[in-house]
Design a protein around this motif. Structure first.
Motif, PDB file in Angstrom:
ATOM      1  N   ILE A  70       0.861  -1.188   0.000  1.00 18.77           N
ATOM      2  CA  ILE A  70       0.000   0.000   0.000  1.00 18.77           C
ATOM      3  C   ILE A  70       0.896   1.236   0.000  1.00 18.77           C
ATOM      4  O   ILE A  70       1.795   1.353   0.849  1.00 18.77           O
ATOM      5  CB  ILE A  70      -0.901   0.063   1.264  1.00 18.77           C
ATOM      6  CG1 ILE A  70      -1.734  -1.221   1.435  1.00 18.77           C
ATOM      7  CG2 ILE A  70      -1.784   1.319   1.256  1.00 18.77           C
ATOM      8  CD1 ILE A  70      -2.935  -1.357   0.543  1.00 18.77           C
ATOM      9  N   ARG A  71       0.673   2.119  -0.951  1.00 18.23           N
ATOM     10  CA  ARG A  71       1.361   3.423  -0.946  1.00 18.23           C
ATOM     11  C   ARG A  71       0.322   4.495  -1.201  1.00 18.23           C
ATOM     12  O   ARG A  71      -0.366   4.458  -2.209  1.00 18.23           O
ATOM     13  CB  ARG A  71       2.408   3.509  -2.066  1.00 18.23           C
ATOM     14  CG  ARG A  71       3.670   2.736  -1.771  1.00 18.23           C
ATOM     15  CD  ARG A  71       4.748   2.982  -2.821  1.00 18.23           C
ATOM     16  NE  ARG A  71       5.782   1.960  -2.704  1.00 18.23           N
ATOM     17  CZ  ARG A  71       6.796   1.817  -3.544  1.00 18.23           C
ATOM     18  NH1 ARG A  71       6.926   2.629  -4.566  1.00 18.23           N
ATOM     19  NH2 ARG A  71       7.688   0.868  -3.357  1.00 18.23           N
ATOM     20  N   THR A  72       0.221   5.447  -0.269  1.00 17.83           N
ATOM     21  CA  THR A  72      -0.867   6.413  -0.411  1.00 17.83           C
ATOM     22  C   THR A  72      -0.389   7.796  -0.835  1.00 17.83           C
ATOM     23  O   THR A  72      -1.177   8.732  -0.896  1.00 17.83           O
ATOM     24  CB  THR A  72      -1.654   6.532   0.915  1.00 17.83           C
ATOM     25  OG1 THR A  72      -0.713   6.783   1.953  1.00 17.83           O
ATOM     26  CG2 THR A  72      -2.422   5.277   1.204  1.00 17.83           C
ATOM     27  N   GLU A  88       0.675  -5.114  -6.247  1.00 21.39           N
ATOM     28  CA  GLU A  88       1.462  -6.292  -5.916  1.00 21.39           C
ATOM     29  C   GLU A  88       2.873  -6.110  -6.459  1.00 21.39           C
ATOM     30  O   GLU A  88       3.052  -5.756  -7.622  1.00 21.39           O
ATOM     31  CB  GLU A  88       0.828  -7.538  -6.523  1.00 21.39           C
ATOM     32  CG  GLU A  88      -0.498  -7.892  -5.871  1.00 21.39           C
ATOM     33  CD  GLU A  88      -1.108  -9.138  -6.481  1.00 21.39           C
ATOM     34  OE1 GLU A  88      -0.851 -10.228  -5.960  1.00 21.39           O
ATOM     35  OE2 GLU A  88      -1.825  -9.015  -7.488  1.00 21.39           O
ATOM     36  N   MET A  89       3.838  -6.366  -5.595  1.00 20.50           N
ATOM     37  CA  MET A  89       5.234  -6.210  -5.997  1.00 20.50           C
ATOM     38  C   MET A  89       5.868  -7.586  -6.108  1.00 20.50           C
ATOM     39  O   MET A  89       5.907  -8.344  -5.147  1.00 20.50           O
ATOM     40  CB  MET A  89       5.960  -5.382  -4.938  1.00 20.50           C
ATOM     41  CG  MET A  89       7.374  -5.041  -5.290  1.00 20.50           C
ATOM     42  SD  MET A  89       7.437  -3.664  -6.449  1.00 20.50           S
ATOM     43  CE  MET A  89       7.969  -2.365  -5.361  1.00 20.50           C
ATOM     44  N   MET A  90       6.354  -7.887  -7.300  1.00 25.17           N
ATOM     45  CA  MET A  90       7.097  -9.137  -7.467  1.00 25.17           C
ATOM     46  C   MET A  90       8.520  -8.847  -6.980  1.00 25.17           C
ATOM     47  O   MET A  90       9.142  -7.879  -7.444  1.00 25.17           O
ATOM     48  CB  MET A  90       7.121  -9.553  -8.941  1.00 25.17           C
ATOM     49  CG  MET A  90       5.715  -9.646  -9.536  1.00 25.17           C
ATOM     50  SD  MET A  90       5.665 -10.486 -11.137  1.00 25.17           S
ATOM     51  CE  MET A  90       6.531  -9.333 -12.163  1.00 25.17           C
ATOM     52  N   GLY A 206      11.415  -2.400 -13.717  1.00 22.05           N
ATOM     53  CA  GLY A 206      12.001  -3.134 -12.598  1.00 22.05           C
ATOM     54  C   GLY A 206      13.107  -2.346 -11.938  1.00 22.05           C
ATOM     55  O   GLY A 206      13.639  -1.386 -12.508  1.00 22.05           O
ATOM     56  N   ASN A 207      13.395  -2.750 -10.707  1.00 22.01           N
ATOM     57  CA  ASN A 207      14.394  -2.037  -9.925  1.00 22.01           C
ATOM     58  C   ASN A 207      15.224  -3.042  -9.123  1.00 22.01           C
ATOM     59  O   ASN A 207      14.671  -3.813  -8.345  1.00 22.01           O
ATOM     60  CB  ASN A 207      13.662  -1.071  -8.971  1.00 22.01           C
ATOM     61  CG  ASN A 207      14.603  -0.130  -8.262  1.00 22.01           C
ATOM     62  OD1 ASN A 207      15.793  -0.069  -8.599  1.00 22.01           O
ATOM     63  ND2 ASN A 207      14.095   0.592  -7.283  1.00 22.01           N
ATOM     64  N   ASP A 208      16.525  -3.043  -9.348  1.00 18.46           N
ATOM     65  CA  ASP A 208      17.422  -3.876  -8.541  1.00 18.46           C
ATOM     66  C   ASP A 208      18.165  -2.964  -7.580  1.00 18.46           C
ATOM     67  O   ASP A 208      18.927  -2.103  -8.019  1.00 18.46           O
ATOM     68  CB  ASP A 208      18.456  -4.586  -9.436  1.00 18.46           C
ATOM     69  CG  ASP A 208      17.836  -5.740 -10.211  1.00 18.46           C
ATOM     70  OD1 ASP A 208      16.779  -6.234  -9.790  1.00 18.46           O
ATOM     71  OD2 ASP A 208      18.425  -6.135 -11.233  1.00 18.46           O
ATOM     72  N   VAL A 230      20.699  -8.049  -2.318  1.00 17.33           N
ATOM     73  CA  VAL A 230      20.012  -7.556  -3.514  1.00 17.33           C
ATOM     74  C   VAL A 230      18.520  -7.540  -3.198  1.00 17.33           C
ATOM     75  O   VAL A 230      17.994  -8.481  -2.613  1.00 17.33           O
ATOM     76  CB  VAL A 230      20.241  -8.467  -4.737  1.00 17.33           C
ATOM     77  CG1 VAL A 230      19.535  -7.883  -5.957  1.00 17.33           C
ATOM     78  CG2 VAL A 230      21.719  -8.659  -5.022  1.00 17.33           C
ATOM     79  N   ASP A 231      17.860  -6.461  -3.573  1.00 16.29           N
ATOM     80  CA  ASP A 231      16.408  -6.332  -3.376  1.00 16.29           C
ATOM     81  C   ASP A 231      15.805  -5.943  -4.714  1.00 16.29           C
ATOM     82  O   ASP A 231      16.090  -4.884  -5.246  1.00 16.29           O
ATOM     83  CB  ASP A 231      16.158  -5.235  -2.332  1.00 16.29           C
ATOM     84  CG  ASP A 231      14.773  -4.605  -2.449  1.00 16.29           C
ATOM     85  OD1 ASP A 231      13.810  -5.347  -2.680  1.00 16.29           O
ATOM     86  OD2 ASP A 231      14.665  -3.373  -2.280  1.00 16.29           O
ATOM     87  N   THR A 232      15.016  -6.830  -5.272  1.00 12.44           N
ATOM     88  CA  THR A 232      14.416  -6.544  -6.576  1.00 12.44           C
ATOM     89  C   THR A 232      12.939  -6.260  -6.452  1.00 12.44           C
ATOM     90  O   THR A 232      12.241  -6.955  -5.711  1.00 12.44           O
ATOM     91  CB  THR A 232      14.540  -7.766  -7.505  1.00 12.44           C
ATOM     92  OG1 THR A 232      15.899  -8.088  -7.626  1.00 12.44           O
ATOM     93  CG2 THR A 232      13.967  -7.464  -8.883  1.00 12.44           C
TER      94      THR A 232
HETATM   95  N1  SER Z   1      12.534  -1.688  -2.818  1.00  9.50           N
HETATM   96  C1  SER Z   1      12.607  -1.387  -4.205  1.00  9.50           C
HETATM   97  C2  SER Z   1      11.360  -0.741  -4.747  1.00  9.50           C
HETATM   98  O1  SER Z   1      10.348  -0.724  -4.081  1.00  9.50           O
HETATM   99  C3  SER Z   1      12.874  -2.655  -4.970  1.00  9.50           C
HETATM  100  O2  SER Z   1      12.161  -3.691  -4.422  1.00  9.50           O
HETATM  101  O3  SER Z   1      11.392  -0.256  -5.839  1.00  9.50           O
END
Ligand code: SER
Length: 594
Positions: A70-72, A88-90, A206-208, A230-232
């Protein structure tokens, strides 16, 4: 790009990471546990913070999931083609395992290989961190992108504003990121055109994040973390929309049936312009509200409950913008989302009736407020001296009665009255500054504050849970928990207000256990074994197959992600400050350690 359905995309994501030895873990609640710094889980990494900071994850060093978030921040934009408050975040993570070499290659493979997303490699652009006094220029990621076949001209080095990721709280694990973009239409809008440009040429896919830094306290500089992570993150709705070649996420199967329900309820043949905007807003907000209620939030005037209330009220106002509307459509919408998402988020299935009831109760409450507001409006304009309604009054009608300014403007227009909009905006701004300051005050503390008081309060929460079960019944369960550096808050089911004797009995028991200097132990066991051991805690579908169990002597055995103190002697004395009702059958205790 390969055409995928919602289900196919989910499966593809899980299969890809499973094949690369990642454990698939469940989506956590959208209400963070034991973190007072944010209201909602806003990214896939958020529930994993303790593990990104070095605590071993029960499922290992490589995990992947699809996290409901959730982002408001952009709530007012919702209704256009792209903005969502609930998505939903993969995600996939290396927690002290592989780093840039593997991650860049896997990202490239997932994006371009025909077995996976099959995006035309010619359309892929990437960005890397240009460097600053904390972290060097990320030439390493760039080198790996090049090795994958992306030419230099399509790799951009950008500053911290674009290529650095950290939590909104400004603390915790963080680091430079490398973002992936798809070019939607050829041709730069000018010499400066790059993937961060808003000309519409690019869309982020996408974001790594290379989380090798940590910010210990707000406004402190990031320092090197114990481990390289690593956080994708890849937004599922956006990828799905691109894969299906749709113009908007609302045209995918995630929302299309909901839009249809709304169209029918409004008895419209076509939805366009303002009607389409409002229909999307309703579709999005009902989904977000269902998810939030599914994670045990109820409408209220503060915290998560306030956001929920706002979502539902905005939904009703949007619905009232149609000439015709039947509130039963809300029930149909909730049923659609529960059916659609419930397969993956089973709490929605289990709580279907509760979600409908909570939502509809709030709808009727607001309808009543609206009619009181109308009466107030009539009073105000009756005594109106000039032909202009003051902006302050317009804002008061909004603030007190939830009257949107558009509604007030319309009602005024019918009476030939205008509104001083400059004054309205000033009043609104003044108020929002004041409430932002209040919010910052209310949510101070932070994720990185795991060392001190919050850790102690967390262990005390387990003791309190056991004490309540001992004083009352083992049918008593945790219904919510929240910890700030100042106090713990614990919600549980109980059918009556606790008497002073009962409060004392619980307090005494906790203090007795503290004085017994009990060791806190941690075990990693399978979910089945944990259940056999009689572990308590919230099961939902929050945990993977291997779960962490914290024990305190032999009085507590509970599912938990930690962190905890190692012995109860560290806790000091326990005091219950307040016992109150949250809703029918649910009580809340606030307690401190002195
Ligand atoms: N934390 C980063 C983002 O939300 C990648 O998962 O974009």
């Amino acid at each position: 790009m390969k055409k995928l359905t919602y289900k196919e995309l989910r499966t593809l994501w899980f299969d890809f990471w499973r094949e690369r030895e990642h454990a698939i873990i469940a989506s956590s609640s959208v209400v963070p546990e034991n973190d007072a710094s944010v209201l909602f889980t806003n990214s896939g990494m958020h529930p994993l913070v303790p593990f990104l900071m070095g605590e071993p994850h029960p499922s290992g060093k490589r995990v992947a999931n699809i996290q409901m978030c959730i982002r408001t921040g952009d709530i007012d934009e919702v209704g256009n083609a792209t903005h969502l408050t609930c998505f939903e975040m993969m995600g996939n993570w290396s927690m002290g395992d592989y780093f840039k070499y593997e991650k860049v290659r896997w990202s490239y493979e997932f994006l371009t290989d025909k077995k996976y997303l099959g995006i035309d490699p010619e359309r892929i652009f990437t960005t890397c961190f240009e460097g600053d006094e904390v972290a060097p220029r990320d030439t390493e990621s760039a080198k790996h992108w090049e090795a994958c076949g992306i030419p230099k001209e399509r790799i951009f080095f950008l500053p911290k504003s674009e290529n650095w990721w950290q939590l909104p709280s400004g603390t915790g694990p963080c680091g430079p990121c490398s973002e992936m973009f798809m070019e939607l239409k050829s041709g730069a809008c000018g010499p400066e055109c790059n993937p961060s440009c808003s000309c519409g040429r690019f869309v982020e896919i996408g974001n790594d994040v290379y989380m090798e830094f940590i910010i210990h306290a707000k406004d402190e500089k990031p320092v090197k973390a114990k481990q390289q992570n690593v956080d994708t993150g890849m937004g599922l709705e956006r990828i799905l929309c691109l894969s299906q070649g749709k113009k908007s996420v609302y045209e995918t199967e995630i929302f299309a049936p909901a839009i249809e329900i709304i169209k029918n309820s409004a008895k419209l043949k076509e939805l366009d312009g303002q009607n389409l905007f409002m229909a999307r807003r309703i579709a999005e907000h009902v989904r977000a509200a269902s998810v939030i209620i599914g994670d045990d939030v109820i409408p209220s005037n503060s915290g998560q409950g306030y956001v929920l209330r706002r979502l539902i009220r905005t939904t009703l106002r949007a619905a009232k913008s149609f000439d015709v509307w039947d509130n039963d459509a809300f029930i149909q919408l909730i049923n659609f989302y529960v059916d659609f998402l419930g397969e993956f988020y089973s709490q929605l299935m289990q709580k279907r009736e509760h979600i409908i009831k909570t939502f509809m109760d709030e709808v009727s409450k607001f309808e009543k407020t609206l009619s009181t507001g109308l009466r107030e409006f009539e009073k105000v304009v009756k005594f109106l001296q000039g032909k202009e309604l003051s902006g302050k009054t317009g804002f008061r009608l909004y603030e007190t009665y939830g009257f949107p300014i558009e509604l007030t403007t319309e009602l005024c227009a019918e009476k030939g009255i205008t509104i001083n909009m400059d004054e309205y905006h000033q009043a609104r701004e003044k108020h929002s500054k004041a409430s932002q300051t209040a919010a910052v005050g209310a949510f101070k503390g932070g994720l990185a504050d795991t060392s001190g008081m919050t850790t102690k309060l967390h262990t005390a929460t387990h003791l309190l849970h056991s004490a309540l079960r001992e004083v009352f019944t083992t049918d008593l369960h945790q219904k919510g928990s929240n910890i700030t550096p100042e106090r713990l808050r614990f919600d549980f089911n109980l059918d009556h207000k606790m008497t002073p004797d009962e409060i004392k009995a619980v307090e005494d028991l906790v203090n007795q256990w503290i004085s017994q200097k009990l060791d806190v132990g941690i075990k990693e066991v399978s979910l089945d074994d944990a259940k056999k051991m009689g572990a308590i805690g919230i099961f939902n579908n929050k945990y993977g197959d291997i779960v962490k169990i914290f024990t305190i002597g032999d009085i507590s055995c509970e599912f938990c992600g930690g962190p905890h103190v190692s012995n109860t002697s560290e806790l000091g004395s326990f005091k219950i400050q307040k016992e109150e009702a949250v809703s029918a059958g649910i009580r809340r205790i606030k307690a401190i350690l002195g």
